[in-house]
Design a protein around this motif. Structure first.
Motif: not given
Length: 196
Positions: A89-114
């Motif tokens: 359940i933890l994994t599903n919720i975590k992965f679902q959260a990232f999937i639903s916020h993918k636009n914001v995550l592009h910052l995350g992979v390369n950006h120190p603010l993540f």
């Protein structure tokens, strides 16, 4: 609380609610504070007075998201006794959260603010420490009772977080199906924590 403080809080919440929509739609880099101000009906200066910077506004958005997903986790594991099911359940919720916020995550992979600016591990009241404590006590500690491990529940939590975050970063880069990584994550995690 004075009326002035209540109004300020409501204004802050309204701005943050609209900022959340824009961050999710546009991503961090493309979100314009001027558009946010126009949508909410306040001046750009009001936003900077309340939040200090776009970076702090983003950090507040992240903190709100973390609070929301922690509430979801609490609700979804409340009546579950099986520690493996809780981990799923933890994994599903975590992965679902990232999937639903993918636009914001592009910052995350390369950006120190993540998420980095949201962490203050020395502060017991830090939001991430609250999340880690919850996971440690309600998911990892029961799991420790079912497996043989010398690791503490907090260490298990941090290892899980590291592996799952690495999978999320990989998913953002290669754009594969993150939800199909659930079993792989659980298998890797359990191998890592079990004593041999």
């Amino acid at each position: 609380m004075s009326l002035k403080k209540k109004v300020k809080e409501l204004k802050r919440d309204l701005i943050l609610e609209e900022a959340s929509k824009l961050f999710q739609k546009e991503g961090y880099e493309n979100m314009k504070v001027a558009e946010l101000a126009s949508n909410v009906g306040v001046s750009v200066g009001s936003i900077y007075t309340l939040f200090g910077s776009k970076e702090n506004l983003y950090n507040n958005y992240i903190l709100n998201q973390i609070d929301y997903y922690l509430e979801m986790l609490e609700k979804n594991i409340k009546d579950v006794n099986d520690p493996y099911e809780k981990l799923k359940i933890l994994t599903n919720i975590k992965f679902q959260a990232f999937i639903s916020h993918k636009n914001v995550l592009h910052l995350g992979v390369n950006h120190p603010l993540f998420y980095v600016n949201t962490y203050n591990f020395a502060d017991e009241d830090d939001v991430m420490m609250e999340v880690y404590r919850f996971i440690s006590e309600n998911i990892m500690e029961p799991l420790r009772k079912h497996i043989t491990t010398s690791k503490s529940s907090l260490e298990m939590t941090l290892l899980y977080d590291s592996i799952s975050t690495a999978m999320v970063k990989h998913w953002v880069i290669v754009n594969d199906d993150l939800m199909q990584k659930n079993d792989e994550l659980l298998e890797s995690f359990l191998l890592l924590i079990k004593n041999r």
